[in-house]
Motif scaffolding. Structure first.
Motif, mmCIF file in Angstrom:
data_model
loop_
_atom_site.group_PDB
_atom_site.id
_atom_site.type_symbol
_atom_site.label_atom_id
_atom_site.label_comp_id
_atom_site.label_asym_id
_atom_site.label_seq_id
_atom_site.Cartn_x
_atom_site.Cartn_y
_atom_site.Cartn_z
ATOM 1 N N ILE A 1 4.371 2.600 0.535
ATOM 2 C CA ILE A 1 3.673 2.819 1.806
ATOM 3 C C ILE A 1 2.489 1.612 1.594
ATOM 4 O O ILE A 1 2.023 1.261 0.690
ATOM 5 C CB ILE A 1 2.811 3.845 1.775
ATOM 6 C CG1 ILE A 1 3.617 5.090 1.929
ATOM 7 C CG2 ILE A 1 1.974 4.104 3.310
ATOM 8 C CD1 ILE A 1 4.668 5.373 3.214
ATOM 9 N N TYR A 2 2.452 0.856 2.874
ATOM 10 C CA TYR A 2 1.375 -0.284 2.905
ATOM 11 C C TYR A 2 0.607 0.059 4.347
ATOM 12 O O TYR A 2 1.190 0.809 5.240
ATOM 13 C CB TYR A 2 2.022 -1.610 2.968
ATOM 14 C CG TYR A 2 2.882 -1.923 4.082
ATOM 15 C CD1 TYR A 2 4.412 -1.449 4.075
ATOM 16 C CD2 TYR A 2 2.376 -2.667 5.294
ATOM 17 C CE1 TYR A 2 5.109 -2.015 4.821
ATOM 18 C CE2 TYR A 2 3.294 -2.791 6.130
ATOM 19 C CZ TYR A 2 4.757 -2.389 6.094
ATOM 20 O OH TYR A 2 5.687 -2.819 7.190
ATOM 21 N N LYS A 3 -0.619 -0.583 4.298
ATOM 22 C CA LYS A 3 -1.213 -0.236 5.433
ATOM 23 C C LYS A 3 -1.635 1.206 5.842
ATOM 24 O O LYS A 3 -1.449 1.518 7.104
ATOM 25 C CB LYS A 3 -0.737 -1.121 6.664
ATOM 26 C CG LYS A 3 -1.864 -1.954 7.479
ATOM 27 C CD LYS A 3 -1.482 -2.957 8.254
ATOM 28 C CE LYS A 3 -2.497 -3.332 9.419
ATOM 29 N NZ LYS A 3 -1.594 -4.125 10.485
ATOM 30 N N ALA A 4 -1.710 1.825 4.805
ATOM 31 C CA ALA A 4 -2.123 3.213 4.621
ATOM 32 C C ALA A 4 -0.714 4.192 5.079
ATOM 33 O O ALA A 4 -0.592 5.237 4.786
ATOM 34 C CB ALA A 4 -3.263 3.511 5.369
ATOM 35 N N SER A 5 -0.122 3.763 6.461
ATOM 36 C CA SER A 5 0.874 4.657 6.998
ATOM 37 C C SER A 5 2.276 4.030 7.126
ATOM 38 O O SER A 5 3.153 4.642 7.740
ATOM 39 C CB SER A 5 0.329 5.260 8.183
ATOM 40 O OG SER A 5 -0.038 4.187 9.149
ATOM 41 N N SER A 6 2.380 2.582 6.860
ATOM 42 C CA SER A 6 3.740 1.953 7.116
ATOM 43 C C SER A 6 4.461 2.175 6.011
ATOM 44 O O SER A 6 4.261 1.832 4.791
ATOM 45 C CB SER A 6 3.291 0.305 7.353
ATOM 46 O OG SER A 6 2.526 0.161 8.406
ATOM 47 N N LEU A 7 5.691 2.678 6.434
ATOM 48 C CA LEU A 7 6.743 2.934 5.212
ATOM 49 C C LEU A 7 7.539 1.554 4.753
ATOM 50 O O LEU A 7 7.994 1.020 5.809
ATOM 51 C CB LEU A 7 7.893 3.935 5.778
ATOM 52 C CG LEU A 7 8.770 4.509 4.874
ATOM 53 C CD1 LEU A 7 8.038 5.340 4.007
ATOM 54 C CD2 LEU A 7 9.815 5.203 5.518
ATOM 55 N N GLU A 8 7.636 1.350 3.659
ATOM 56 C CA GLU A 8 8.285 0.043 3.270
ATOM 57 C C GLU A 8 9.736 0.124 3.494
ATOM 58 O O GLU A 8 10.445 1.332 3.424
ATOM 59 C CB GLU A 8 7.985 -0.334 1.606
ATOM 60 C CG GLU A 8 8.992 -1.369 1.119
ATOM 61 C CD GLU A 8 8.512 -2.705 1.391
ATOM 62 O OE1 GLU A 8 7.504 -2.684 2.556
ATOM 63 O OE2 GLU A 8 8.739 -3.763 0.971
ATOM 64 N N SER A 9 10.438 -0.897 3.755
ATOM 65 C CA SER A 9 11.724 -0.903 4.139
ATOM 66 C C SER A 9 12.698 -0.317 2.978
ATOM 67 O O SER A 9 12.482 -0.768 1.712
ATOM 68 C CB SER A 9 12.174 -2.298 4.426
ATOM 69 O OG SER A 9 13.737 -2.115 4.628
#
Lengths: 122, 106
Positions: B48-56
């Motif tokens: 996860i990056y930017k708290a809530s974005s799921l990495e590809s």
């Protein structure tokens, strides 16, 4: 695909120097900031250093500032970590990592290598 | 310097359980927070990056939430491959990891 291969680890005496390398492939190396992160035996992850995609800026953790130096050779797709005045507490697996952001100030490490072990012991 | 505190340090759970890991920052980091999975002998993996974005490529059972100083990683249904140690990391001001949360088999 993205590949990061660290090398240069080994056993070194306290006070001596060692240079780690990280060879990158599968992406345009010169477009991405790069990090070094370490994990001491039985401990958690510790961020060590970062270098901007163009080498214009470098930042270090307090624990290594003045002893370690990060650099890169974009013509060779290689990242380096020069470690001087090594201490027992520098013993760790050292990972290089590609930043997430392209051609920008670094954000978070996205893709990591498998790491290389540095042991500082007399 | 910003300090990151994770809880719990160890979590025992069973396959199929919903798992929640907390991470607290010593000052506001807006949403500049990542979560990583670490397994012995393997490269750390960004989840996860930017708290809530799921990495590809990361399964959708992983999710992140929070902002400011309080953040959460949730695994909706724990799978055998998920037994590992998880770290949060702030990148608002320099870069700092939490101390890690080991998810072990109950």
């Amino acid at each position: 695909q993205v590949q990061l291969v660290e090398s240069g680890g080994g056993v070194v005496q306290p006070g001596r120097s060692l240079r780690l390398s990280c060879e990158a492939s599968g992406f345009t190396f010169s477009n991405y900031g790069m990090h070094w992160v370490r994990q001491a035996p039985g401990k958690g992850l510790e961020w060590v250093a970062v270098i901007w995609f163009d080498g214009s800026n470098k930042y270090y953790a307090d624990s290594v500032r003045g002893r370690f130096s990060i650099s890169r050779d974009n013509s060779k797709n290689t990242l380096y970590l020069q470690m001087n005045s090594l201490r027992a507490e520098d013993t760790a697996v050292y990972y290089c990592a590609k930043d997430q952001r392209r051609a920008a100030a670094p954000g978070t490490p996205g893709y990591w290598g498998q790491g290389t072990l540095v042991t500082v012991s007399s | 310097d910003i300090q990151m505190t994770q809880s719990p340090s160890t979590l025992s759970a069973s396959v199929g359980d919903r798992v929640t890991i907390s991470c607290r920052a010593s000052q506001s980091i807006t949403n500049w927070l990542a979560w990583y999975q670490l397994k012995p002998g393997k490269a750390p993996k960004l989840l996860i990056y930017k708290a809530s974005s799921l990495e590809s490529g990361v399964p959708s059972r992983f999710s992140g939430s929070g902002s400011g100083t309080e953040f959460t990683l949730t695994i909706s249904s724990l799978q055998p491959d998920d037994f590992a140690t998880y770290y949060c990391q702030q990148y608002n001001s320099s870069w700092t990891f939490g101390q890690g949360t080991k998810v072990e088999i109950k």
